[in-house]
Design a protein around this motif. Structure first.
Motif, PDB file in Angstrom:
ATOM      1  N   PHE A 252       0.832  -1.195   0.000  1.00  0.00           N
ATOM      2  CA  PHE A 252       0.000   0.000   0.000  1.00  0.00           C
ATOM      3  C   PHE A 252       0.872   1.254   0.000  1.00  0.00           C
ATOM      4  O   PHE A 252       0.608   2.217  -0.742  1.00  0.00           O
ATOM      5  N   TYR A 253       1.930   1.254   0.814  1.00  0.00           N
ATOM      6  CA  TYR A 253       2.771   2.439   0.907  1.00  0.00           C
ATOM      7  C   TYR A 253       3.588   2.639  -0.378  1.00  0.00           C
ATOM      8  O   TYR A 253       3.856   3.784  -0.786  1.00  0.00           O
ATOM      9  N   GLN A 254       3.977   1.560  -1.033  1.00  0.00           N
ATOM     10  CA  GLN A 254       4.702   1.695  -2.307  1.00  0.00           C
ATOM     11  C   GLN A 254       3.765   2.230  -3.396  1.00  0.00           C
ATOM     12  O   GLN A 254       4.158   3.087  -4.214  1.00  0.00           O
ATOM     13  N   ALA A 255       2.532   1.700  -3.429  1.00  0.00           N
ATOM     14  CA  ALA A 255       1.564   2.212  -4.405  1.00  0.00           C
ATOM     15  C   ALA A 255       1.278   3.693  -4.148  1.00  0.00           C
ATOM     16  O   ALA A 255       1.168   4.504  -5.096  1.00  0.00           O
ATOM     17  N   LYS A 256       1.174   4.086  -2.888  1.00  0.00           N
ATOM     18  CA  LYS A 256       0.925   5.487  -2.541  1.00  0.00           C
ATOM     19  C   LYS A 256       2.104   6.359  -2.956  1.00  0.00           C
ATOM     20  O   LYS A 256       1.931   7.495  -3.434  1.00  0.00           O
ATOM     21  N   ALA A 257       3.349   5.812  -2.815  1.00  0.00           N
ATOM     22  CA  ALA A 257       4.539   6.584  -3.223  1.00  0.00           C
ATOM     23  C   ALA A 257       4.557   6.795  -4.736  1.00  0.00           C
ATOM     24  O   ALA A 257       4.961   7.877  -5.227  1.00  0.00           O
ATOM     25  N   ILE A 258       4.131   5.777  -5.502  1.00  0.00           N
ATOM     26  CA  ILE A 258       4.084   5.923  -6.965  1.00  0.00           C
ATOM     27  C   ILE A 258       3.061   6.983  -7.361  1.00  0.00           C
ATOM     28  O   ILE A 258       3.319   7.843  -8.225  1.00  0.00           O
ATOM     29  N   ASP A 273      13.699   5.986 -10.546  1.00  0.00           N
ATOM     30  CA  ASP A 273      13.187   7.288 -10.103  1.00  0.00           C
ATOM     31  C   ASP A 273      12.727   7.236  -8.647  1.00  0.00           C
ATOM     32  O   ASP A 273      12.620   8.292  -7.998  1.00  0.00           O
ATOM     33  N   LEU A 274      12.462   6.032  -8.169  1.00  0.00           N
ATOM     34  CA  LEU A 274      11.960   5.883  -6.805  1.00  0.00           C
ATOM     35  C   LEU A 274      13.035   5.380  -5.839  1.00  0.00           C
ATOM     36  O   LEU A 274      12.731   5.084  -4.687  1.00  0.00           O
ATOM     37  N   LYS A 275      14.277   5.296  -6.285  1.00  0.00           N
ATOM     38  CA  LYS A 275      15.308   4.668  -5.458  1.00  0.00           C
ATOM     39  C   LYS A 275      15.621   5.466  -4.196  1.00  0.00           C
ATOM     40  O   LYS A 275      16.153   4.904  -3.231  1.00  0.00           O
ATOM     41  N   LEU A 276      15.299   6.775  -4.215  1.00  0.00           N
ATOM     42  CA  LEU A 276      15.558   7.577  -3.022  1.00  0.00           C
ATOM     43  C   LEU A 276      14.425   7.477  -1.995  1.00  0.00           C
ATOM     44  O   LEU A 276      14.563   7.982  -0.881  1.00  0.00           O
ATOM     45  N   HIS A 277      13.343   6.825  -2.376  1.00  0.00           N
ATOM     46  CA  HIS A 277      12.214   6.701  -1.444  1.00  0.00           C
ATOM     47  C   HIS A 277      12.491   5.541  -0.476  1.00  0.00           C
ATOM     48  O   HIS A 277      13.012   4.493  -0.868  1.00  0.00           O
ATOM     49  N   ASP A 279      10.580   3.401   0.846  1.00  0.00           N
ATOM     50  CA  ASP A 279       9.812   2.169   0.614  1.00  0.00           C
ATOM     51  C   ASP A 279      10.296   1.399  -0.603  1.00  0.00           C
ATOM     52  O   ASP A 279       9.721   0.358  -0.938  1.00  0.00           O
ATOM     53  N   PHE A 280      11.320   1.911  -1.280  1.00  0.00           N
ATOM     54  CA  PHE A 280      11.832   1.225  -2.460  1.00  0.00           C
ATOM     55  C   PHE A 280      13.336   0.966  -2.312  1.00  0.00           C
ATOM     56  O   PHE A 280      14.160   1.616  -2.984  1.00  0.00           O
ATOM     57  N   PRO A 281      13.710   0.010  -1.460  1.00  0.00           N
ATOM     58  CA  PRO A 281      15.128  -0.356  -1.374  1.00  0.00           C
ATOM     59  C   PRO A 281      15.548  -1.083  -2.652  1.00  0.00           C
ATOM     60  O   PRO A 281      14.702  -1.486  -3.466  1.00  0.00           O
ATOM     61  N   PRO A 282      16.855  -1.258  -2.884  1.00  0.00           N
ATOM     62  CA  PRO A 282      17.329  -1.885  -4.135  1.00  0.00           C
ATOM     63  C   PRO A 282      16.714  -3.257  -4.392  1.00  0.00           C
ATOM     64  O   PRO A 282      16.381  -3.577  -5.545  1.00  0.00           O
ATOM     65  N   GLU A 283      16.565  -4.079  -3.353  1.00  0.00           N
ATOM     66  CA  GLU A 283      16.016  -5.428  -3.580  1.00  0.00           C
ATOM     67  C   GLU A 283      14.551  -5.380  -3.994  1.00  0.00           C
ATOM     68  O   GLU A 283      14.087  -6.205  -4.794  1.00  0.00           O
ATOM     69  N   ALA A 284      13.790  -4.402  -3.507  1.00  0.00           N
ATOM     70  CA  ALA A 284      12.386  -4.273  -3.909  1.00  0.00           C
ATOM     71  C   ALA A 284      12.294  -3.837  -5.365  1.00  0.00           C
ATOM     72  O   ALA A 284      11.432  -4.319  -6.118  1.00  0.00           O
ATOM     73  N   ILE A 285      13.170  -2.914  -5.791  1.00  0.00           N
ATOM     74  CA  ILE A 285      13.163  -2.467  -7.184  1.00  0.00           C
ATOM     75  C   ILE A 285      13.555  -3.603  -8.117  1.00  0.00           C
ATOM     76  O   ILE A 285      12.934  -3.812  -9.166  1.00  0.00           O
ATOM     77  N   GLN A 286      14.567  -4.347  -7.724  1.00  0.00           N
ATOM     78  CA  GLN A 286      15.041  -5.458  -8.564  1.00  0.00           C
ATOM     79  C   GLN A 286      13.957  -6.522  -8.718  1.00  0.00           C
ATOM     80  O   GLN A 286      13.774  -7.092  -9.795  1.00  0.00           O
ATOM     81  N   ARG A 287      13.240  -6.814  -7.653  1.00  0.00           N
ATOM     82  CA  ARG A 287      12.193  -7.840  -7.711  1.00  0.00           C
ATOM     83  C   ARG A 287      11.012  -7.400  -8.556  1.00  0.00           C
ATOM     84  O   ARG A 287      10.367  -8.215  -9.230  1.00  0.00           O
ATOM     85  N   LEU A 288      10.724  -6.088  -8.568  1.00  0.00           N
ATOM     86  CA  LEU A 288       9.536  -5.590  -9.260  1.00  0.00           C
ATOM     87  C   LEU A 288       9.790  -5.262 -10.740  1.00  0.00           C
ATOM     88  O   LEU A 288       8.839  -5.233 -11.545  1.00  0.00           O
ATOM     89  N   GLU A 289      11.032  -5.056 -11.124  1.00  0.00           N
ATOM     90  CA  GLU A 289      11.336  -4.616 -12.488  1.00  0.00           C
ATOM     91  C   GLU A 289      10.760  -5.477 -13.601  1.00  0.00           C
ATOM     92  O   GLU A 289      10.249  -4.950 -14.598  1.00  0.00           O
ATOM     93  N   PRO A 290      10.763  -6.826 -13.509  1.00  0.00           N
ATOM     94  CA  PRO A 290      10.211  -7.622 -14.629  1.00  0.00           C
ATOM     95  C   PRO A 290       8.720  -7.434 -14.806  1.00  0.00           C
ATOM     96  O   PRO A 290       8.172  -7.857 -15.839  1.00  0.00           O
ATOM     97  N   TYR A 291       8.016  -6.780 -13.873  1.00  0.00           N
ATOM     98  CA  TYR A 291       6.562  -6.734 -13.923  1.00  0.00           C
ATOM     99  C   TYR A 291       6.013  -5.337 -14.193  1.00  0.00           C
ATOM    100  O   TYR A 291       4.780  -5.156 -14.120  1.00  0.00           O
ATOM    101  N   VAL A 292       6.841  -4.386 -14.510  1.00  0.00           N
ATOM    102  CA  VAL A 292       6.319  -3.030 -14.724  1.00  0.00           C
ATOM    103  C   VAL A 292       6.732  -2.526 -16.112  1.00  0.00           C
ATOM    104  O   VAL A 292       7.715  -2.978 -16.700  1.00  0.00           O
ATOM    105  N   GLU A 293       5.949  -1.591 -16.575  1.00  0.00           N
ATOM    106  CA  GLU A 293       6.248  -0.885 -17.828  1.00  0.00           C
ATOM    107  C   GLU A 293       5.820   0.581 -17.646  1.00  0.00           C
ATOM    108  O   GLU A 293       5.052   0.907 -16.733  1.00  0.00           O
ATOM    109  N   PHE A 294       6.278   1.452 -18.565  1.00  0.00           N
ATOM    110  CA  PHE A 294       6.055   2.884 -18.410  1.00  0.00           C
ATOM    111  C   PHE A 294       5.414   3.490 -19.659  1.00  0.00           C
ATOM    112  O   PHE A 294       5.496   2.950 -20.747  1.00  0.00           O
TER     113      PHE A 294
END
Length: 294
Positions: A252-258, A273-277, A279-294
């Protein structure tokens, strides 16, 4: 004065004399009866003498006599013979009781040698009785042999599928519940949980993601493979907060940050773009990358 005191009328004297006669007759009968009861013959059994000694007037009866007992020999079935027949054969009463107890518990004499196990029966007694033992055919064969043998069990492969033995043989993204249940350690419940989790993710990109399923058996992971990962991606610039947080990797907090980033800075071009937040540590970004598009 004294004479007048002991004076008794004639009619009263007759009554007193009659009462005294009755008392004397009764005493005579009692004395005579006791004399007859005490006259126990010298040759009477000790048990009979003892019963008289203790005042038991009922003569004791015996179940059998150990001396002078007549032993008979005749054909008998130990499964059906009654107590009278068994006693006539020379068995002791306690042996007869043991036979009855054995039969009451469901015991069956199927052959002559079974009767030799009777407690207290000597070899001599058994050899004398053996020629007369007749076992009815109804007791020789167990009733279970009359039942037709059960048909050979045929495994229901739909309900109980045969497990596979070759690792890396099931593509986790293209399989179904039937194939999943063939994996050792995976039953119907785990099969449904694998498919449900895959749909929530949008597809698996690695077999290690199976560890994210609660209590999933580690030994089952080598049987899976991801041959051609095709995932359903999320457009983080268009989805609402509720739509974003439905994904297992977005809280919920990551969705709110986006949503907040899009409101303040415009569309995202990368998860970096969210790496300074926080709620988005490096491991969370790495795990989510295959599932997002812009």
């Amino acid at each position: 004065m004294l004479k007048d005191f002991f004076y008794i009328r004639k009619s009263d004297r007759r009554a007193i004399i009659f009462v005294l006669c009755v008392i004397l007759i009764a005493l005579g009968v009692i004395i005579f009866t006791d004399g007859q009861m005490d006259s126990t013959p010298a040759y009477a059994p000790d048990s009979l003498k003892a019963s008289h000694f203790y005042g038991h007037k009922k003569q004791q009866t015996y179940y059998y006599q150990t001396e002078g007992q007549t032993v008979e020999r005749f054909a008998f079935d130990p499964n059906t013979a009654d107590s009278t027949q068994l006693l006539r054969l020379g068995l002791r009463p306690w042996q007869v009781r043991n036979i009855y107890k054995y039969r009451a518990r469901g015991g069956v004499y199927r052959k002559k040698e079974d009767f030799a196990r009777l407690y207290g029966l000597t070899v001599k007694e058994y050899r004398e009785l053996e020629p007369y033992i007749r076992i009815s055919p109804d007791y020789v064969t167990p009733a279970s042999e009359l039942v037709e043998p059960q048909q050979e069990y045929v495994r229901d492969t739909l309900k109980y599928p045969i497990k596979v033995e070759t690792p890396s043989s099931i593509d986790i993204n293209t399989t179904d519940t039937m194939m999943l249940r063939k994996v050792p350690g995976v039953g119907e419940a785990f099969a449904r949980r694998i498919l449900n989790y895959g749909r929530r993710l949008g597809g698996f990109v690695s077999t290690s993601q199976l560890r994210e399923i609660e209590d999933f058996p580690e030994s089952a992971i080598p049987y899976f493979v991801v041959s051609h990962p095709k995932v359903q991606k999320l457009n983080v610039n268009k989805l609402t907060l509720n739509q974003l947080q439905r994904h297992p990797y977005i809280s919920f907090y990551q969705a709110k940050a986006i949503i907040e980033y899009r409101r303040l800075r415009g569309p995202l071009h990368s998860l970096q773009d969210l790496k300074l937040h926080k709620d988005f540590p490096p491991e969370a970004i790495q795990r989510l990358e295959p599932y997002v598009e812009f």
